[in-house]
Design a protein around this motif. Structure first.
Motif, PDB file in Angstrom:
ATOM      1  N   ILE A 277      -9.124 -16.567  -3.879  1.00  0.00           N
ATOM      2  CA  ILE A 277      -7.957 -15.817  -3.417  1.00  0.00           C
ATOM      3  C   ILE A 277      -8.446 -14.499  -2.837  1.00  0.00           C
ATOM      4  CG2 ILE A 277      -5.788 -14.739  -4.104  1.00  0.00           C
ATOM      5  CD1 ILE A 277      -5.603 -16.790  -6.358  1.00  0.00           C
ATOM      6  N   TYR A 278      -8.063 -14.225  -1.581  1.00  0.00           N
ATOM      7  CA  TYR A 278      -8.627 -13.071  -0.876  1.00  0.00           C
ATOM      8  C   TYR A 278      -7.617 -12.555   0.148  1.00  0.00           C
ATOM      9  CZ  TYR A 278     -12.949 -10.470   0.090  1.00  0.00           C
ATOM     10  OH  TYR A 278     -13.920  -9.493   0.159  1.00  0.00           O
ATOM     11  N   PRO A 279      -7.554 -11.236   0.368  1.00  0.00           N
ATOM     12  CA  PRO A 279      -6.602 -10.714   1.356  1.00  0.00           C
ATOM     13  C   PRO A 279      -6.995 -11.079   2.779  1.00  0.00           C
ATOM     14  CG  PRO A 279      -7.952  -8.933   0.466  1.00  0.00           C
ATOM     15  CD  PRO A 279      -8.261 -10.154  -0.347  1.00  0.00           C
ATOM     16  N   THR A 280      -6.006 -11.352   3.607  1.00  0.00           N
ATOM     17  CA  THR A 280      -6.227 -11.548   5.033  1.00  0.00           C
ATOM     18  C   THR A 280      -6.299 -10.186   5.718  1.00  0.00           C
ATOM     19  OG1 THR A 280      -3.873 -11.611   5.543  1.00  0.00           O
ATOM     20  CG2 THR A 280      -4.915 -13.705   4.919  1.00  0.00           C
ATOM     21  N   ASP A 281      -6.527 -10.200   7.040  1.00  0.00           N
ATOM     22  CA  ASP A 281      -6.570  -8.931   7.771  1.00  0.00           C
ATOM     23  C   ASP A 281      -5.231  -8.193   7.652  1.00  0.00           C
ATOM     24  OD1 ASP A 281      -5.197 -10.819   9.303  1.00  0.00           O
ATOM     25  OD2 ASP A 281      -6.101 -10.205  11.205  1.00  0.00           O
ATOM     26  N   ARG A 282      -4.140  -8.925   7.747  1.00  0.00           N
ATOM     27  CA  ARG A 282      -2.830  -8.277   7.634  1.00  0.00           C
ATOM     28  C   ARG A 282      -2.575  -7.752   6.227  1.00  0.00           C
ATOM     29  NH1 ARG A 282       1.157 -12.146  11.162  1.00  0.00           N
ATOM     30  NH2 ARG A 282       0.333 -11.585  13.214  1.00  0.00           N
ATOM     31  N   GLY A 283      -3.034  -8.508   5.234  1.00  0.00           N
ATOM     32  CA  GLY A 283      -2.896  -8.024   3.876  1.00  0.00           C
ATOM     33  C   GLY A 283      -3.660  -6.730   3.659  1.00  0.00           C
ATOM     34  N   ALA A 284      -4.868  -6.649   4.222  1.00  0.00           N
ATOM     35  CA  ALA A 284      -5.669  -5.432   4.095  1.00  0.00           C
ATOM     36  C   ALA A 284      -5.018  -4.265   4.813  1.00  0.00           C
ATOM     37  CB  ALA A 284      -7.077  -5.683   4.653  1.00  0.00           C
ATOM     38  N   GLN A 285      -4.453  -4.521   5.990  1.00  0.00           N
ATOM     39  CA  GLN A 285      -3.779  -3.457   6.738  1.00  0.00           C
ATOM     40  C   GLN A 285      -2.525  -2.984   6.007  1.00  0.00           C
ATOM     41  OE1 GLN A 285      -3.196  -5.242  10.583  1.00  0.00           O
ATOM     42  NE2 GLN A 285      -5.396  -5.578  10.852  1.00  0.00           N
ATOM     43  N   SER A 286      -1.788  -3.903   5.414  1.00  0.00           N
ATOM     44  CA  SER A 286      -0.602  -3.518   4.646  1.00  0.00           C
ATOM     45  C   SER A 286      -0.995  -2.636   3.462  1.00  0.00           C
ATOM     46  CB  SER A 286       0.134  -4.766   4.136  1.00  0.00           C
ATOM     47  OG  SER A 286       0.633  -5.539   5.200  1.00  0.00           O
TER      48      SER A 286
END
Length: 444
Positions: A277-286
């Motif tokens: 389970i890992y953040p996506t680019d959008r998750g990281a930006q959020s």
């Protein structure tokens, strides 16, 4: 997973319609998709929020990924051409908002039936990055759900012993180790306290990278492995905030200097599986723009102004370099399929030939509670912040007018602000996108 599921960091999950490789218009932010250049809270104005949620479970076949050093939304994010040698990834479209996580855990727990042998215990490795959180012991966490599912699927007549190995960093306090269910005797064996069947332990592992992204030399007494190769039934590797450096992120999807590669090698070739389970680019930006930025930006401005420090110190303290290099969900799928092929092709002279397959990939958005992300962020970033502050003093830069102020007191002020400073516009509800992936190892 019934009742309603929650990850250690998840408070709510939701769905909206966007399909594999196609972004829903509602899911995009105003302006550009990602910051190109410095990922800096201190210098960047806040991006407007769209309070949306989404869910997707995706179909994809293997393809050669592009270069690892590429910006978001390049050729790595495109859907690859089909490859008949790659088993298809689960492609159901689910109505239930939790179905993507349900499916990921279901595919992971199946490893017990595939690799379990009579008389052998089930071995589980759990690694939370940057470190385990107290919330991993909550009933709705992935760790707790997987252990309970494995414990319950054998019924009341035969419940195998379950050995749980937590991967922890050197400075981790064992008092914060997640507890393993059940905390009371197993009713299936008559409530006898002497018949406990779940055994937990902690293994200190060495990370591959320093906080600045340079490779860390491993002391001979500390390994990056938790268990011997080919011995683990189920592995859990999860992260909910962006990593400390670009190198750490890029190496995660490589066959060397990677915690994911370490966990894959430990899997049993008789159907051992890992849930990643890992953040996506959008998750990281959020996370950067909506959760961390509104607290850290004004905090650093105040510290710099009140203590007459150079603004470049505030800019360095507020930088999270990995965000601009993180991949979209489809880009992560490509990278993981490539990693599976690479590790499958490696020779293991003392073992039967095996292969690694990405059998499930799904994504969803979730709220990240402040008490969790501040705990993880402080534990991850404290060494970098301390080094920057001490370096500022050692270079003879402008010192605060108050002679009692030191690098240690400023570090404490930053940490206290992250933990206690209120949001100026109320607590955000922006959700963080993560991907859930299941990789299985099997004999060829």
């Amino acid at each position: 997973m019934s009742p309603k599921l929650k990850l250690p960091s998840f408070e709510k999950l939701g769905i909206s319609g966007h399909r594999f490789g196609v972004d829903s218009p509602k899911s995009r932010r105003n302006g550009s998709h990602s910051d190109q250049g410095s990922s800096n809270y201190f210098e960047r104005s806040r991006i407007p929020k769209l309070f949306t949620s989404s869910f997707a479970s995706h179909t994809q076949s293997s393809a050669e990924p592009g270069s690892s050093s590429r910006p978001a939304n390049s050729q790595n994010d495109r859907q690859p051409a089909p490859n008949p040698s790659q088993p298809p990834i689960s492609s159901e479209t689910h109505e239930d908002e939790n179905e993507w996580l349900d499916k990921a855990i279901q595919n992971t727990v199946e490893s017990v039936n595939l690799s379990g042998r009579l008389g052998q215990s089930t071995k589980i490795v759990s690694q939370a990055q940057p470190c385990p959180s107290d919330q991993a012991s909550q009933p709705g966490s992935v760790f707790q759900i997987i252990v309970n599912e494995i414990s319950n699927q054998h019924g009341s007549t035969h419940t195998p012993n379950i050995e749980i190995f937590h991967a922890v960093p050197q400075d981790f306090s064992l008092r914060n180790l997640p507890t393993s269910p059940p905390t009371t005797p197993n009713a299936s064996v008559g409530g006898d306290y002497f018949t406990s069947q779940i055994f937990g332990s902690a293994t200190v592992i060495q990370p591959h990278h320093n906080h600045d992204g340079t490779l860390l030399a491993h002391p001979p007494t500390i390994s990056s492995f938790v268990r011997p190769p080919s011995s683990v039934t189920v592995s859990i590797l999860e992260r909910f905030i962006p990593p400390a450096s670009v190198n750490e992120y890029n190496d995660m999807f490589s066959a060397q200097n990677s915690a994911l590669a370490d966990r894959l090698i430990e899997l049993s070739p008789h159907g051992g599986s890992i849930i990643f389970i890992y953040p996506t680019d959008r998750g990281a930006q959020s996370f950067r723009d909506d959760l961390l930025g509104p607290i850290l930006d004004p905090l650093l401005r105040n510290i710099v102004n009140l203590n007459s420090l150079y603004t470049d110190l505030g800019a360095s303290l507020g930088r999270l370099s990995s965000v601009s290099s993180m991949l979209s969900f489809s880009g992560m799928v490509n990278k993981l399929q490539s990693l599976c092929r690479t590790i499958s092709e490696q020779a293991y002279p003392r073992e039967a030939r095996s292969r690694f397959d990405l059998i499930y990939a799904g994504k969803g958005k979730t709220a990240l509670p402040r008490e969790l992300w501040t705990e993880l962020f402080i534990k991850q970033e404290r060494p970098r912040l301390r080094e920057l502050l001490e370096g500022y003093w050692s270079r003879g830069r402008r010192l605060p007018k108050n002679s009692e102020v030191t690098s240690a007191t400023l570090l404490r002020e930053i940490i206290d602000g992250l933990e206690r400073r209120p949001y100026s516009e109320g607590s955000p509800e922006e959700e963080v996108e993560v991907g859930a992936f299941v990789i299985r190892r099997s004999l060829v």
